[in-house]
Design a protein around this motif. Structure first.
Motif, short mmCIF file in Angstrom:
data_model
loop_
_atom_site.label_atom_id
_atom_site.label_comp_id
_atom_site.label_asym_id
_atom_site.label_seq_id
_atom_site.Cartn_x
_atom_site.Cartn_y
_atom_site.Cartn_z
N THR A 22 0.87 -1.18 -0.15
CA THR A 22 -0.21 0.24 0.07
C THR A 22 0.89 1.32 0.03
N VAL A 23 0.27 2.29 -0.48
CA VAL A 23 1.04 3.56 -0.49
C VAL A 23 -0.09 4.77 0.33
N THR A 24 0.62 5.43 0.99
CA THR A 24 -0.50 6.62 1.52
C THR A 24 0.81 7.82 1.30
N VAL A 25 -0.06 9.23 1.00
CA VAL A 25 0.58 10.21 0.80
C VAL A 25 0.16 11.39 1.75
N THR A 26 1.17 12.24 2.22
CA THR A 26 0.82 13.38 3.11
C THR A 26 1.17 14.35 2.51
N PRO A 27 0.44 15.66 2.34
CA PRO A 27 -0.67 15.86 2.78
C PRO A 27 -1.64 15.00 1.71
N GLU A 28 -2.91 14.86 2.17
CA GLU A 28 -3.88 14.00 1.33
C GLU A 28 -4.64 15.10 0.30
N ARG A 29 -4.42 16.41 0.48
CA ARG A 29 -5.00 17.39 -0.48
C ARG A 29 -4.32 18.42 -0.25
N ALA A 30 -4.26 19.36 -1.03
CA ALA A 30 -3.69 20.62 -1.16
C ALA A 30 -4.18 21.94 -1.73
N THR A 31 -4.24 23.06 -1.34
CA THR A 31 -4.79 24.11 -1.97
C THR A 31 -3.50 25.22 -2.10
N LEU A 32 -2.89 25.40 -3.05
CA LEU A 32 -1.75 26.10 -3.15
C LEU A 32 -1.93 27.18 -4.16
N ARG A 33 -1.35 28.44 -3.72
CA ARG A 33 -1.29 29.64 -4.48
C ARG A 33 -0.19 29.34 -5.49
N VAL A 34 -0.23 30.19 -6.52
CA VAL A 34 0.96 29.96 -7.57
C VAL A 34 1.56 31.33 -7.17
N ALA A 80 2.83 29.04 -13.52
CA ALA A 80 2.66 30.37 -13.14
C ALA A 80 1.43 30.63 -12.95
N ALA A 81 0.30 30.15 -13.48
CA ALA A 81 -0.86 30.59 -13.11
C ALA A 81 -1.85 29.34 -13.04
N PRO A 82 -2.92 29.43 -12.47
CA PRO A 82 -3.84 28.46 -12.24
C PRO A 82 -4.41 28.13 -13.60
N ASN A 83 -4.51 26.71 -13.96
CA ASN A 83 -4.82 26.41 -15.38
C ASN A 83 -6.40 26.19 -15.31
N SER A 84 -7.04 26.42 -16.47
CA SER A 84 -8.32 26.31 -16.59
C SER A 84 -8.66 24.73 -17.15
N LYS A 112 -1.57 6.14 -5.45
CA LYS A 112 -2.20 7.16 -4.62
C LYS A 112 -2.34 8.55 -5.29
N SER A 113 -3.69 9.10 -5.45
CA SER A 113 -3.73 10.39 -5.90
C SER A 113 -4.28 11.42 -5.05
N VAL A 114 -3.71 12.45 -5.06
CA VAL A 114 -3.88 13.54 -4.09
C VAL A 114 -4.64 14.86 -5.21
N PRO A 115 -5.64 15.17 -4.75
CA PRO A 115 -6.11 16.50 -5.58
C PRO A 115 -5.50 17.73 -5.04
N VAL A 116 -5.37 18.52 -5.76
CA VAL A 116 -4.52 19.94 -5.47
C VAL A 116 -5.19 21.04 -6.14
N SER A 117 -5.88 22.05 -5.45
CA SER A 117 -6.41 23.15 -6.01
C SER A 117 -5.46 24.23 -6.16
N LEU A 118 -5.46 24.84 -7.25
CA LEU A 118 -4.44 25.98 -7.67
C LEU A 118 -5.38 27.27 -7.46
N GLN A 119 -4.51 28.30 -6.78
CA GLN A 119 -5.27 29.49 -6.66
C GLN A 119 -4.26 30.58 -7.15
N ASN A 120 -4.77 31.82 -7.57
CA ASN A 120 -4.17 33.18 -7.85
C ASN A 120 -3.09 33.51 -6.72
N PRO A 121 -1.93 33.99 -6.97
CA PRO A 121 -1.17 34.44 -5.95
C PRO A 121 -1.73 35.55 -5.03
N ARG A 122 -1.32 35.53 -3.82
CA ARG A 122 -1.75 36.85 -3.09
C ARG A 122 -0.75 37.85 -3.39
N PRO A 123 -1.38 39.08 -3.95
CA PRO A 123 -0.35 40.22 -4.07
C PRO A 123 0.02 40.92 -3.12
#
Lengths: 698, 448
Positions: A22-34, A80-84, A112-123
């Protein structure tokens, strides 16, 4: 975030124990700013053979520039930017058994799959250039990070025109009006969804200059003395001009008038007009000096409760504020309101036992010219061998001077001097009635004898000149002007320097008020000390009028109903134009109880009125005056996002940036405890304005 | 034009604070003072501007009244206008000003005494001493500011602490340990109540007294805490420290006084709706709350102005006395209702009296000694104390040539009589009144 792992797979290949894989991944999901990175750690259990780990992004090993890349050890770097279309990617790790033959395919043991949300950078804004702009159109370049072509820039919540240069540079264009001179421009960059966010606040200021001639702190101190309180625009003006040109400008400015329409209205309307001028008139120094003169040459509405009489008196004070002191003396002596207040009008020469009313003669000397004790030029008392002060005059001189001023009546409409006493009329100066004038010899001060047989006019002029030329006038009036404008406890050197200018303006002229006012305001002792270097006896307490006017001016309050302001200063024991007696609203000789220091304004600061002051602030900052007083708090509300910046701004507006550190810390703590933007602003203003640090000019 | 003359007040000023504190005595329990158990209060009513005493109490015996009418001319009152009283023996008739019916009533009830020709003095002074240049005179006689200050401080050189404040210094040990001030002014700051260690509280009559709150209750606590820090940290600048100290004293005491007044004994006596009436009503409220404040000794300061009547003396003084008479009468009635009439003594002060003769404006100018009233249940009232001056221009009691009466009783004697009743003991009286030792008597007898 890293967790201690049983085995951390630093390299791609390892041996593990046998069993189900078996394989596990941490973190199991992520929200990342570009653009940012995330390390994913995998834990493999149950594999018995050597294996490889393969990291993919959306199925592509190692990812790519659009999806983001991932290293063999699980370090993901966003694109460099969140993708559509949905700004999501999937990071996947596969545990692969290597091919056992050269042509065989590797076998997947686990994944193991991990969903990653991509967000705009914080200015973020690190710098703005220029930080000072002139009124009119401006461009400000913002340097920082996280800028996008879609980044918006808000100025006090209003969107500005922006040109995107790069992720580290934007150019904002906008316009500032003349009304905004001295104000802050608060800029904030915002990025849209996904992950909409805003930057820190960046501040620019609107000024008429790019390089000031004096600091904000020094200009602030000066305008607390030379006006009814600094406003953002008056600070800008002074900083751009420097002190002497500003003084020259003020000296040359035409007086703001008390118009004739006020003559027929109750004196309360003149009170209202006084506040209107204090709050808004451009000739601030003239009006401030006129008010100082009113507090020395007192006529009170308590007795002269009539604008028709009072306004001509007050006009003398502001018209002559920068004239010669002798002209002030003469005009006020002949003014009907003063004539009524101190009983010179219709004061007949003595007949038998009945002597003339000595009210005017006494107070003219005691309060308006020479005072009770002989003074050295530095204001110290001339003393005898026993150390006792020497009186300037006695009862005999009071009578002699009184006699010189007998025989004056109300003006009339006929040509020539009246021959009998007239009824009240306020259209001009008093007129002489020679038959009621005492024509006897008068022994004035300092051995001057007025011969018998002179007219009322000649005797008056001789008596005024006698007092004007008395050596006491310079130190006596000079000290009071210093106390009215600058400090309650001037040094003897300060008094001496001002008295010397009173005695001679440098061109041989005595009593030149422009020179005296300049000497008072530009003396070294009037200059603000550096923070922490204040003399222990420095400063003067703001009287109620200045306490009210200076905060309304600093906050650019729009006051539409002035009478209420007059009522409020009355509650603080200063009813404008109605001082309780000829001894004015407070005495220049009042000492603060428990100290050796003079504090004239402390005479009307009691436990009761101190709380009235604090409660006035509460009403003001919580909007309790309704539409009578409107203050635009929007800039401050914006600053509540960054409480230290809010306290900085309050400090700058109200204390010239000289708030002591412990006070700053206390206010910041209370501001942070306040739940709303409104209450944060109210708290910062309340704590500042109710404090002695604000209420003492220094 | 000259519609009203009022609020002529607060012209006092403080000169050099020179008096040294006798603080060592303050902590000592004075057995005599302690035995003088029960509540006592002094109430000063200051008539700002210089009340014309010559028309306040007028001798009606034929010789003096003839001198009076002759000397005063157009500003004399007629015998028919005056309200008749007599000294205790009944032998010496006097008349009170027609607007002082309230005082006449209390005089008849033996609750009011008159003290004649009191003034600021360094020591007993005669015309001969002045003429020969040997007299040691108070500084700046005839000056409002100086004489106001001297009446309040009992310092003929001006300046320093007030005599009421120094009396409070010695008596505050009898009060609550909470440090609630012994002196209370309902008429602004007065030098009278500043002691060496005691500081007065100022309470505006009728006004709300306390800080207004606002906002979220928890945040308000944080704000109050910040305010305390700001008001108490040392800035190194005395004026700032003083301003902060005054506000802080108000905040600290306001809650105590508000709670006490709300819980105080209610009374039904009504007061005239005048400046002085409102002030004395507030004093009565605070006296009614004395037990809630745990106060045994209190000194109050009231006052009102408009007595500087250089012109048109008769109508102007009548207007002022129409405030004074009813307010004093109702205040006394309130103390009766509260059961403290014998514990509250009220007295008048004024910076000077006025010239005996009229000026050409039918008014009187600044002079010196004048007559005063003492009122209360402890007063040996219905009697006249002190000496009437000889009412002659340039006569034996005229310091000049207009009837500037040389006081026959010193302010120190007048004040010491009040302070002794209040509980200040003999040696301490000389601290409260530094020139008292120069006078033959320190007790004028009007307080039994």
């Amino acid at each position: 975030m890293f967790r201690p792992l049983q085995w951390t797979l630093i390299f791609g290949i390892a041996s593990v124990a046998s069993g189900a894989v078996t394989v596990t991944v941490t973190p199991e999901r992520a929200t990342l700013r570009v653009v940012s990175q995330q390390k994913f750690d995998s834990t493999v259990t149950g594999a018995i053979t050597p294996y490889n780990l393969v990291w993919t992004v959306n199925g592509i090993a190692g990812g790519n520039a659009v999806l983001g890349t991932i290293t063999a050890d699980g370090l993901y770097t966003t694109p460099a930017a969140p993708n559509s279309p949905d700004n999501r990617v999937t990071v996947r790790v596969q545990v692969m058994k290597p091919a056992t033959t050269p042509t065989g395919a590797p076998t997947q043991l686990a994944a193991k799959s991990v969903p990653v949300s991509l967000q705009n950078p914080r200015p973020a804004i690190s710098q703005l250039q220029p930080s000072i702009v002139k009124p009119g159109p401006f461009e400000i370049t913002l340097t920082g990070s996280g800028f996008l072509p879609t980044t918006k820039v808000l100025r006090n919540k209003a969107e500005q025109v922006v040109r995107y240069v790069s992720s580290t540079q934007l150019v904002v264009s906008g316009t500032s009006t003349d009304q905004q001179i001295g104000d802050l421009i608060v800029l904030k960059a915002t990025n849209p969804s996904p992950g909409a966010s805003g930057s820190n606040l960046a501040l620019a200021e609107v000024h008429t200059w790019t390089q000031p001639l004096m600091t904000h702190a020094n200009a602030h101190s000066f305008l607390r003395l030379a006006s009814f309180g600094p406003t953002p625009s008056s600070l800008d003006q002074l900083q751009g001009m420097g002190i002497q040109p500003w003084l020259n400008d003020q000296f040359a400015m035409a007086p703001s008038e008390f118009p004739n329409t006020l003559l027929r209205m109750p004196l309360e309307y003149s009170q209202e007009h006084f506040y209107r001028l204090a709050l808004t008139a451009p000739d601030q120094l003239r009006q401030r000096v006129a008010f100082a003169l009113h507090k020395i040459w007192v006529v009170s509405g308590v007795e002269v409760d009539c604008a028709e009489a009072f306004i001509p008196y007050y006009r003398i004070l502001y018209s002559r504020a920068f004239d010669n002191y002798l002209n002030i003396m003469r005009d006020v002596a002949l003014n009907v309101a003063m004539g009524e207040y101190l009983d010179m009008v219709n004061n007949k020469k003595g007949v038998g036992d009945s002597l003339p009313n000595e009210n005017w003669g006494r107070e003219l000397m005691q309060l308006f010219t020479i005072g009770l004790s002989k003074l050295n030029r530095d204001g110290s008392a001339v003393t005898d061998l026993l150390g006792q002060p020497q009186p300037t005059y006695g009862q005999a001189e009071v009578l002699e001077v009184t006699r010189a001023f007998t025989g004056w009546t109300y003006p009339d409409t006929r040509a020539g001097s009246p021959t009998s006493l007239n009824s009240p009329r306020y259209t001009g100066p008093m007129e002489p009635v020679q038959r009621y004038h005492d024509t006897g010899v008068k022994k004035l001060l300092n051995g001057v004898v007025v011969p018998a047989g002179q007219t009322a006019e000649k005797d008056l002029e001789d008596a005024l000149q006698n007092l004007f030329n008395h050596p006491n006038v310079g130190p006596f009036i000079g000290k009071q002007l210093i106390q009215q404008l600058v400090t309650s406890n001037p040094s003897s050197g300060y008094i001496d320097r001002v008295a010397a200018v009173f005695n001679n303006n440098g061109q041989g002229v005595r009593g030149d008020m422009k020179a005296v006012v300049t000497a008072v305001l530009t003396d070294n002792e009037a200059r603000p000390a550096n923070a922490g270097a204040l003399r222990p006896n420095a400063g003067k307490l703001q009287e109620p009028v200045l306490f009210i006017s200076s905060m309304l001016r600093a906050l650019k309050a729009r006051v539409t109903d002035h009478p209420f302001v007059a009522d409020l200063s009355s509650d603080m024991a200063q009813r404008v134009f109605y001082p309780p007696s000829v001894f004015s609203y407070f005495s220049p000789n009042y000492r603060i109880p428990g100290t050796q220091l003079f504090g004239p304004e402390f005479q009307i600061l009691s436990t009761a009125t101190a709380m009235v002051r604090a409660n006035f602030v509460t009403t003001l900052v919580t909007g309790g005056f309704g539409s009578d007083v409107r203050i635009d708090y929007n800039t401050m509300y914006t600053l509540t996002e960054d409480p230290p910046k809010l306290v900085d701004q309050v400090n700058k507006l109200l204390l010239g940036g000289k708030m002591p550190k412990p006070m700053y810390t206390s206010i910041l703590t209370a501001v942070e405890a306040a739940p709303s933007k409104e209450e944060k602003v109210q708290t910062a203003l309340y704590l500042t304005l109710s404090s002695g640090q604000y209420q003492v000019d220094k | 034009m000259r519609t009203r003359r009022e609020f002529l007040k607060k012209c006092c000023s403080l000169g050099a604070a020179g008096a040294t504190a006798h603080v060592t005595r303050l902590g000592l329990i004075n057995a005599n003072a302690q035995s003088a158990s029960g509540y006592r209060a002094l109430v000063c009513v200051f008539l700002f501007g210089g009340n014309d005493a010559n028309n306040t109490i007028v001798p009606l015996d034929s010789r003096n009244y003839a001198d009076y009418t002759r000397g005063r001319g157009p500003i004399a009152l007629t015998a028919a206008q005056l309200l008749a009283i007599a000294d205790k023996s009944g032998a010496r008739p006097f008349g009170l000003h027609p607007q002082l019916a309230g005082l006449q009533q209390l005089y008849i009830e033996k609750r009011v005494a008159a003290v004649l020709n009191v003034g600021t003095l360094v020591k007993p002074t005669t015309k001969q001493m002045i003429a020969s240049g040997q007299a040691q005179l108070p500084r700046n006689l005839y000056s409002h500011s100086d004489q106001t200050q001297q009446w309040q401080t009992s310092n003929p050189q001006g300046g320093g602490t007030g005599w009421g404040g120094r009396a409070a210094d010695f008596m505050q040990f009898m009060n609550s340990a909470t440090g609630f001030p012994t002196g209370i002014s309902v008429n602004g700051n007065a030098a009278f109540l500043n002691g060496n260690s005691s500081r007065p509280l100022n309470v505006n009559p009728g006004a709300r007294f306390g800080l207004d709150g606002f906002g979220d209750p928890e945040a308000a606590k944080a704000r109050d805490a910040a305010m305390q820090q700001i008001l108490t940290f040392n800035t190194g600048v005395q004026l700032i420290t003083s301003a902060n100290g005054i506000l802080n004293a108000g905040i600290q005491n306001s809650q105590a006084i508000n709670n006490a007044i709300n819980a105080g004994t209610p009374f039904t006596t009504t007061f005239p709706a005048t400046g002085l009436g409102n002030q004395l009503q507030q004093v009565a409220r605070i006296i009614a709350a004395r037990n809630n404040l745990a106060m045994n000794r209190q000194i109050f300061f009231c006052g009102f102005g408009g007595f500087d009547n250089h012109n048109d003396l008769l109508p102007s003084q009548a207007d002022r006395f129409s405030q004074l008479g009813p307010a004093l009468l109702q205040f006394y009635r309130a103390t009766e209702e509260l059961g403290v009439a014998g514990s509250v003594t009220t007295f008048t002060e004024s910076e000077f009296s006025r010239t005996f003769n009229s000026n050409t404006g039918v008014g009187s100018d600044h002079a010196w000694g004048g007559h005063h009233f003492v009122l209360g249940g402890a007063v040996a009232g219905g009697d006249i104390y002190g000496q009437l001056p000889v009412l002659q221009i340039q006569g034996p009691d005229d310091a000049g040539d207009r009837g500037l009466w040389i006081p026959s009783t010193g302010l120190d004697q007048y004040g010491a009589t009040l302070a002794r009743w209040f509980g200040v003991q003999a040696p301490d009286l000389n601290t409260v009144f530094p020139n008292l030792v120069n006078f033959p008597s320190s007790d004028l007898g009007f307080l039994g």
